[in-house]
Design a protein around this motif. Structure first.
Motif, PDB file in Angstrom:
ATOM      1  N   GLY A  89       0.826  -1.196   0.000  1.00  0.00           N
ATOM      2  CA  GLY A  89       0.000   0.000   0.000  1.00  0.00           C
ATOM      3  C   GLY A  89       0.858   1.242   0.000  1.00  0.00           C
ATOM      4  O   GLY A  89       2.009   1.242  -0.435  1.00  0.00           O
ATOM      5  N   ARG A  90       0.284   2.307   0.515  1.00  0.00           N
ATOM      6  CA  ARG A  90       0.994   3.583   0.578  1.00  0.00           C
ATOM      7  C   ARG A  90       2.238   3.445   1.458  1.00  0.00           C
ATOM      8  O   ARG A  90       2.191   2.857   2.542  1.00  0.00           O
ATOM      9  CB  ARG A  90       0.047   4.636   1.144  1.00  0.00           C
ATOM     10  CG  ARG A  90       0.608   6.050   1.223  1.00  0.00           C
ATOM     11  CD  ARG A  90      -0.425   6.965   1.903  1.00  0.00           C
ATOM     12  NE  ARG A  90       0.085   8.318   2.019  1.00  0.00           N
ATOM     13  CZ  ARG A  90      -0.110   9.269   1.102  1.00  0.00           C
ATOM     14  NH1 ARG A  90      -0.846   8.994   0.026  1.00  0.00           N
ATOM     15  NH2 ARG A  90       0.397  10.473   1.257  1.00  0.00           N
ATOM     16  N   ALA A  91       3.369   3.993   0.971  1.00  0.00           N
ATOM     17  CA  ALA A  91       4.625   3.939   1.730  1.00  0.00           C
ATOM     18  C   ALA A  91       5.315   5.289   1.648  1.00  0.00           C
ATOM     19  O   ALA A  91       5.141   6.042   0.679  1.00  0.00           O
ATOM     20  CB  ALA A  91       5.529   2.840   1.179  1.00  0.00           C
ATOM     21  N   ASN A  92       6.128   5.598   2.641  1.00  0.00           N
ATOM     22  CA  ASN A  92       6.829   6.883   2.699  1.00  0.00           C
ATOM     23  C   ASN A  92       8.131   6.827   1.887  1.00  0.00           C
ATOM     24  O   ASN A  92       9.222   6.769   2.447  1.00  0.00           O
ATOM     25  CB  ASN A  92       7.141   7.244   4.154  1.00  0.00           C
ATOM     26  CG  ASN A  92       5.952   7.853   4.856  1.00  0.00           C
ATOM     27  OD1 ASN A  92       5.113   8.511   4.235  1.00  0.00           O
ATOM     28  ND2 ASN A  92       5.856   7.634   6.163  1.00  0.00           N
ATOM     29  N   HIS A  93       8.009   6.856   0.569  1.00  0.00           N
ATOM     30  CA  HIS A  93       9.212   6.763  -0.252  1.00  0.00           C
ATOM     31  C   HIS A  93       9.336   7.895  -1.277  1.00  0.00           C
ATOM     32  O   HIS A  93      10.448   8.363  -1.537  1.00  0.00           O
ATOM     33  CB  HIS A  93       9.275   5.408  -0.972  1.00  0.00           C
ATOM     34  CG  HIS A  93       8.272   5.256  -2.073  1.00  0.00           C
ATOM     35  ND1 HIS A  93       8.599   5.442  -3.395  1.00  0.00           N
ATOM     36  CD2 HIS A  93       6.955   4.940  -2.048  1.00  0.00           C
ATOM     37  CE1 HIS A  93       7.526   5.234  -4.137  1.00  0.00           C
ATOM     38  NE2 HIS A  93       6.510   4.936  -3.342  1.00  0.00           N
ATOM     39  N   ALA A  94       8.255   8.327  -1.846  1.00  0.00           N
ATOM     40  CA  ALA A  94       8.327   9.274  -2.964  1.00  0.00           C
ATOM     41  C   ALA A  94       8.202  10.725  -2.512  1.00  0.00           C
ATOM     42  O   ALA A  94       8.910  11.606  -3.012  1.00  0.00           O
ATOM     43  CB  ALA A  94       7.248   8.956  -4.002  1.00  0.00           C
ATOM     44  N   GLY A  95       7.275  10.990  -1.604  1.00  0.00           N
ATOM     45  CA  GLY A  95       7.010  12.372  -1.204  1.00  0.00           C
ATOM     46  C   GLY A  95       6.434  13.175  -2.348  1.00  0.00           C
ATOM     47  O   GLY A  95       5.880  12.643  -3.308  1.00  0.00           O
ATOM     48  N   GLY A  96       6.567  14.494  -2.248  1.00  0.00           N
ATOM     49  CA  GLY A  96       6.025  15.371  -3.278  1.00  0.00           C
ATOM     50  C   GLY A  96       6.934  15.443  -4.490  1.00  0.00           C
ATOM     51  O   GLY A  96       8.150  15.324  -4.384  1.00  0.00           O
ATOM     52  N   GLY A  97       6.315  15.649  -5.647  1.00  0.00           N
ATOM     53  CA  GLY A  97       7.070  15.755  -6.892  1.00  0.00           C
ATOM     54  C   GLY A  97       6.332  16.559  -7.937  1.00  0.00           C
ATOM     55  O   GLY A  97       5.321  17.203  -7.652  1.00  0.00           O
ATOM     56  N   ASP A 121       9.046  17.724  -2.056  1.00  0.00           N
ATOM     57  CA  ASP A 121       8.085  17.575  -0.969  1.00  0.00           C
ATOM     58  C   ASP A 121       7.886  18.905  -0.250  1.00  0.00           C
ATOM     59  O   ASP A 121       8.845  19.518   0.230  1.00  0.00           O
ATOM     60  CB  ASP A 121       8.599  16.518   0.016  1.00  0.00           C
ATOM     61  CG  ASP A 121       7.489  15.952   0.869  1.00  0.00           C
ATOM     62  OD1 ASP A 121       6.387  15.758   0.340  1.00  0.00           O
ATOM     63  OD2 ASP A 121       7.731  15.679   2.063  1.00  0.00           O
ATOM     64  N   GLY A 122       6.644  19.375  -0.229  1.00  0.00           N
ATOM     65  CA  GLY A 122       6.319  20.620   0.446  1.00  0.00           C
ATOM     66  C   GLY A 122       6.312  21.847  -0.437  1.00  0.00           C
ATOM     67  O   GLY A 122       5.877  22.916   0.004  1.00  0.00           O
ATOM     68  N   SER A 123       6.780  21.738  -1.675  1.00  0.00           N
ATOM     69  CA  SER A 123       6.735  22.904  -2.559  1.00  0.00           C
ATOM     70  C   SER A 123       5.302  23.145  -3.020  1.00  0.00           C
ATOM     71  O   SER A 123       4.447  22.257  -2.993  1.00  0.00           O
ATOM     72  CB  SER A 123       7.672  22.720  -3.756  1.00  0.00           C
ATOM     73  OG  SER A 123       7.289  21.610  -4.551  1.00  0.00           O
ATOM     74  N   ALA A 124       5.043  24.370  -3.471  1.00  0.00           N
ATOM     75  CA  ALA A 124       3.662  24.804  -3.715  1.00  0.00           C
ATOM     76  C   ALA A 124       2.948  23.953  -4.757  1.00  0.00           C
ATOM     77  O   ALA A 124       1.747  23.690  -4.632  1.00  0.00           O
ATOM     78  CB  ALA A 124       3.669  26.273  -4.133  1.00  0.00           C
ATOM     79  N   GLY A 125       3.655  23.518  -5.792  1.00  0.00           N
ATOM     80  CA  GLY A 125       2.988  22.783  -6.867  1.00  0.00           C
ATOM     81  C   GLY A 125       3.170  21.284  -6.809  1.00  0.00           C
ATOM     82  O   GLY A 125       2.830  20.579  -7.766  1.00  0.00           O
ATOM     83  N   ALA A 126       3.692  20.768  -5.704  1.00  0.00           N
ATOM     84  CA  ALA A 126       4.008  19.346  -5.619  1.00  0.00           C
ATOM     85  C   ALA A 126       2.743  18.490  -5.551  1.00  0.00           C
ATOM     86  O   ALA A 126       1.725  18.891  -4.993  1.00  0.00           O
ATOM     87  CB  ALA A 126       4.876  19.073  -4.399  1.00  0.00           C
TER      88      ALA A 126
END
Length: 353
Positions: A89-97, A121-126
């Motif tokens: 399932g969902r895993a903490n690997h990719a983050g925002g992109g 990760d965390g940028s406005a358009g991610a």
């Protein structure tokens, strides 16, 4: 877009592709689905772990760490080529992109590389990559020097091809973390365009038939740095104090070992000797060591003195078993000391699993 594979379908796809699969206890219910959607899925993301020897890397990917709870990927692919399943399932690997990258992956509409990423990760358009990508964390220091053993790299290609085949995707549904987030550099040590070409080659064959290419050899070029005297009557290992290139990292600084098994190698040692009387002999041979203990010797080459400087180019070719180390040794059979003016070793090494 696709519905995520069930745990059983993922295992079946990996095994059909020829992967060695280890199901870590509890992986089928280990996920971050309570934090957000898992799917629809669009691709597979490749990472390196930034870990070295002594780390229980599989447990790290399963559990996570103090600042990031696990699972940290769908699976961890270790250096021995085993695919350890750590999350379903969902895993903490990719983050925002980058959404442009996601659209290019969905459409499989790019050339050798996806469009340059401008998000993280965390940028406005991610956009959330954890919801959209399977992730393979692959055991490697991530310094660009730690090698990718053939067994591991082949498993990475096969595991990625297995997911792509199961969803009907092409090789362009596989990306590296560095192609998703402009904060990331992984995976380091190979090019993702080359990796995708290998995934394409695997997908062009029926599942399980792709075995990878013979890996590119690694280059080792060593020398002695300064001349030294070779006393009569005893075998003496050449200590290579100059290291021009050591892609295998098997040569310790100033040491005599130039290859460590398991490996194949082929090359030469070029020697220049001064003071070897005409007709006198210096013998040369490869010698295997188990740790620091002498294990066995290989056939002797003889260098016959010419009265002035004597020169020889000696072939060195062998397969070295696991745990063995190879040196070049010289025996001065003349009655007087002989000067080793120069010794240059040049070999190509194929590391084996």
């Amino acid at each position: 877009m696709a519905t995520p594979l069930t745990a059983s379908r993922l295992v079946a796809a990996l095994r059909a592709e020829g992967c060695a699969v280890h199901e870590v206890g509890g992986w089928r219910t280990n996920n971050r689905n309570h934090k957000g959607a898992w799917g629809p899925v669009n691709g597979v993301m490749i990472h390196h772990t930034v870990t070295g020897p002594g780390t229980d890397v599989v447990r790290l990917i399963y559990d996570g760490h103090g600042t990031l709870p696990g699972p940290l990927a769908t699976g961890c692919i270790t250096k021995d080529g085993v695919v350890h399943l750590t999350g379903n399932g969902r895993a903490n690997h990719a983050g925002g992109g980058d959404r442009d990258v996601l659209n290019a992956v969905i459409g499989e509409s790019y050339g050798a590389y996806p469009p340059p990423t401008r998000e993280h990760d965390g940028s406005a358009g991610a956009v959330d990559g954890n919801a959209r990508y399977y992730g393979w964390e692959c055991e490697n220091r991530g310094d660009g020097k730690d090698p990718w053993p053939p067994a591991q790299y082949t498993a990475m290609v096969k595991a990625t091809a297995a997911i792509c085949r199961a969803h009907g995707w092409s090789h362009k549904s596989a990306i590296g973390h560095l192609e998703w987030s402009d904060w990331k550099v992984d995976p380091r040590g190979f090019d993702m365009a080359d990796f995708r070409r290998d995934v394409a080659a695997a997908l062009a064959l029926p599942a399980g038939l792709w075995e990878g290419e013979d890996p590119m050899p690694q280059y080792v070029n060593l020398g002695i740095g300064k001349r030294y005297q070779l006393a009569p009557g005893a075998w003496d290992s050449i200590e290579f104090t100059t290291e021009w290139t050591d892609e295998t990292r098997d040569h310790a600084t100033g040491g005599s070992v130039f290859a460590r098994g398991p490996a194949r190698f082929s090359g030469t040692v070029s020697l220049q000797l001064d003071g070897l009387p005409a007709g006198a002999v210096v013998q040369a041979r490869m010698s295997e060591y188990q740790g620091d203990e002498h294990h066995m010797d290989h056939p002797i080459h003889e260098i016959i003195g010419t009265g002035g400087d004597s020169f020889a180019v000696l072939p060195i070719t062998k397969r070295l078993p696991s745990g063995r180390r190879m040196r070049v040794r010289l025996l001065n059979q003349a009655a007087v000391p002989v000067t080793v003016v120069n010794a240059v070793l040049t070999v190509l090494v194929w590391k084996e699993a």
